[in-house]
Scaffold this active site. Sequence first.
Site, PDB file in Angstrom:
ATOM      1  N   HIS A  85      73.145  75.680 -11.126  1.00 20.51           N
ATOM      2  CA  HIS A  85      72.691  74.777 -10.073  1.00 20.51           C
ATOM      3  C   HIS A  85      72.739  73.343 -10.593  1.00 20.51           C
ATOM      4  O   HIS A  85      72.430  73.084 -11.753  1.00 20.51           O
ATOM      5  CB  HIS A  85      71.244  75.141  -9.700  1.00 20.51           C
ATOM      6  CG  HIS A  85      70.686  74.334  -8.576  1.00 20.51           C
ATOM      7  ND1 HIS A  85      70.937  74.628  -7.254  1.00 20.51           N
ATOM      8  CD2 HIS A  85      69.877  73.238  -8.567  1.00 20.51           C
ATOM      9  CE1 HIS A  85      70.307  73.751  -6.481  1.00 20.51           C
ATOM     10  NE2 HIS A  85      69.659  72.899  -7.246  1.00 20.51           N
ATOM     11  N   ASP A 104      60.608  76.454   1.073  1.00 18.97           N
ATOM     12  CA  ASP A 104      61.323  75.268   0.589  1.00 18.97           C
ATOM     13  C   ASP A 104      62.014  74.545   1.739  1.00 18.97           C
ATOM     14  O   ASP A 104      62.028  73.321   1.783  1.00 18.97           O
ATOM     15  CB  ASP A 104      62.340  75.640  -0.496  1.00 18.97           C
ATOM     16  CG  ASP A 104      63.028  74.404  -1.046  1.00 18.97           C
ATOM     17  OD1 ASP A 104      62.305  73.535  -1.583  1.00 18.97           O
ATOM     18  OD2 ASP A 104      64.252  74.260  -0.894  1.00 18.97           O
ATOM     19  N   ARG A 151      59.172  66.683   2.983  1.00 21.15           N
ATOM     20  CA  ARG A 151      59.233  65.712   1.871  1.00 21.15           C
ATOM     21  C   ARG A 151      60.237  64.604   2.180  1.00 21.15           C
ATOM     22  O   ARG A 151      60.023  63.439   1.867  1.00 21.15           O
ATOM     23  CB  ARG A 151      59.629  66.428   0.574  1.00 21.15           C
ATOM     24  CG  ARG A 151      58.514  67.284  -0.005  1.00 21.15           C
ATOM     25  CD  ARG A 151      59.066  68.245  -1.056  1.00 21.15           C
ATOM     26  NE  ARG A 151      59.676  67.573  -2.166  1.00 21.15           N
ATOM     27  CZ  ARG A 151      60.646  68.101  -2.927  1.00 21.15           C
ATOM     28  NH1 ARG A 151      61.089  69.314  -2.701  1.00 21.15           N
ATOM     29  NH2 ARG A 151      61.142  67.417  -3.928  1.00 21.15           N
ATOM     30  N   SER A 170      60.875  73.486  -6.133  1.00 21.78           N
ATOM     31  CA  SER A 170      61.903  73.649  -5.096  1.00 21.78           C
ATOM     32  C   SER A 170      63.157  74.300  -5.696  1.00 21.78           C
ATOM     33  O   SER A 170      63.681  75.289  -5.168  1.00 21.78           O
ATOM     34  CB  SER A 170      62.233  72.268  -4.508  1.00 21.78           C
ATOM     35  OG  SER A 170      63.423  72.286  -3.795  1.00 21.78           O
ATOM     36  N   LYS A 186      64.252  78.774  -5.559  1.00 22.76           N
ATOM     37  CA  LYS A 186      65.525  79.255  -4.989  1.00 22.76           C
ATOM     38  C   LYS A 186      66.330  80.037  -6.018  1.00 22.76           C
ATOM     39  O   LYS A 186      66.946  81.051  -5.713  1.00 22.76           O
ATOM     40  CB  LYS A 186      66.347  78.069  -4.459  1.00 22.76           C
ATOM     41  CG  LYS A 186      65.776  77.520  -3.158  1.00 22.76           C
ATOM     42  CD  LYS A 186      66.512  76.287  -2.676  1.00 22.76           C
ATOM     43  CE  LYS A 186      66.190  75.069  -3.495  1.00 22.76           C
ATOM     44  NZ  LYS A 186      66.437  73.788  -2.919  1.00 22.76           N
TER      45      LYS A 186
HETATM   46  N1  URA Z   1      67.267  69.794  -5.295  1.00 22.83           N
HETATM   47  C1  URA Z   1      66.470  70.732  -4.723  1.00 22.83           C
HETATM   48  O1  URA Z   1      66.894  71.846  -4.444  1.00 22.83           O
HETATM   49  N2  URA Z   1      65.175  70.402  -4.483  1.00 22.83           N
HETATM   50  C2  URA Z   1      64.658  69.194  -4.777  1.00 22.83           C
HETATM   51  O2  URA Z   1      63.487  68.982  -4.545  1.00 22.83           O
HETATM   52  C3  URA Z   1      65.501  68.230  -5.358  1.00 22.83           C
HETATM   53  C4  URA Z   1      66.810  68.562  -5.617  1.00 22.83           C
END
Ligand code: URA
Length: 443
Positions: free
Chosen positions: A82, A161, A168, A183, A187
């Site tokens: 990621h 999220d 946010r 966050s 995931k």
């Molecule tokens: N990427 C994400 O998935 N979440 C965040 O809060 C910031 C970057």
Amino acid sequence: MRVYDLINNKKHGGQLSDEEIKFLIDGYVKGDIPDYQMSAMLMAIYFKGMNLSETTALTRAMVESGETIDLSFIDGIKVDKHSTGGVGDKTSLVLLPLMALCGLKVSKMSGRGLGHTGGTIDKLESIPGFNVNLDRDEMFYIVEKFGFAISGQTLDLVPADKKLYALRDVTATVDNLSLIASSIMSKKIASGADIILLDVKVGSGAFMKNVDDAVQLAEMMVSIGKSFGRKVGIVLSNMEEPLGFAVGNSLEVIEAVKTLSNEGPEDFTTLCVFLNATMLKLSGICDTLEEGLEKTKALLKTDDPFLKFVDFVYAQKGDTTYIKDLTKFEKSKYAYKVISTSEGYIKTIDAEKIGLCSLVAGAGRATKEEEIDHTAGVILHKKVGDQVAFGDALGVIYTNKSDEKEALTESFYEAFGFSSEPVRKNNVIIGMVDDHGFIDMRK
Ligand code: URA
């Protein structure tokens, strides 16, 4: 439990218990807690912070808010990758074929771009026919057979999220370390991989503007991973300037395919090689990082990475003739060349400004509903440290918009800073963070 009391406690710098955090997340996802109370809580967290134990509890509550994926019946080492998001970041398109060729299995859920950063799913959709909506069975079949697959979020992973991120985004509470860490990690944990490699971007085009914050975020994410029994490795990489030369969907796919044939830009190739080597070390396939680097460089000299990508496009129903003949990709109607009116050396190329220029050219969305123009974007002709003379092309903007020439050209030019003195090239690799802390790799 009353939400009011929890907000008040956090407002005064108190610590929330695991039960209180679970109550907040469950209540918010169900709709029992309204946006105005969650907004106040997010702002209290933003100013007072959360410690590691709270951030881990938040991650757990977010994971438990939706489905999770069990990859245990797929043979082999299951890994995930990621990036925290950048400009020109087409890394997954190169890294996943490399990892699969080394025997790793990657089932990757990716997102779309929002704001000035691009999304892998949008990039892949520039290949005619490419299917980004795989269901669970299709995804697992392709991973078993070809080693990797990339899909949009078709499963209901971490609904907390989705809801929190949207809130946010409009309450100026995105850039908080605990909120970002929970966050991202929720995931990745819900996606089921045993080993997680994170590319944390640092610089003007990234959420993390400086190395100290990025190291803190990285250490937090390594610790959270440990609590869930996952191995996490983190590379900090430079986002002071766009990655590679291409920004925009089909333009980035073309650059990624060239990189798979070892004809890619130096910074982008270096990053992909380093990330793959890090993953080989983390997964125990190589004993040392150096061995991983050698193995990856040797792999890039063969046809295998390109052929693996062709297989992947075929498996996800994309038209492989476009990959075999990159000139088939449709081109935008207009190509506006941007000429330098300064001379000397390129000192800075503001990644965020280039990302926004590409977005306005048509490559991104200013709102979720907007359609993307897959042909639009920019190609840089210069990188930081390059010498430049009057009249040299700094880059080309590709667009189908006939009425934006002046505005686009101006915004592209504004991203550049010049120096009369020679300027050092940016190091794309800043360092690594693992169980043992931060290793600074800047030369
Ligand atoms: N990427 C994400 O998935 N979440 C965040 O809060 C910031 C970057």
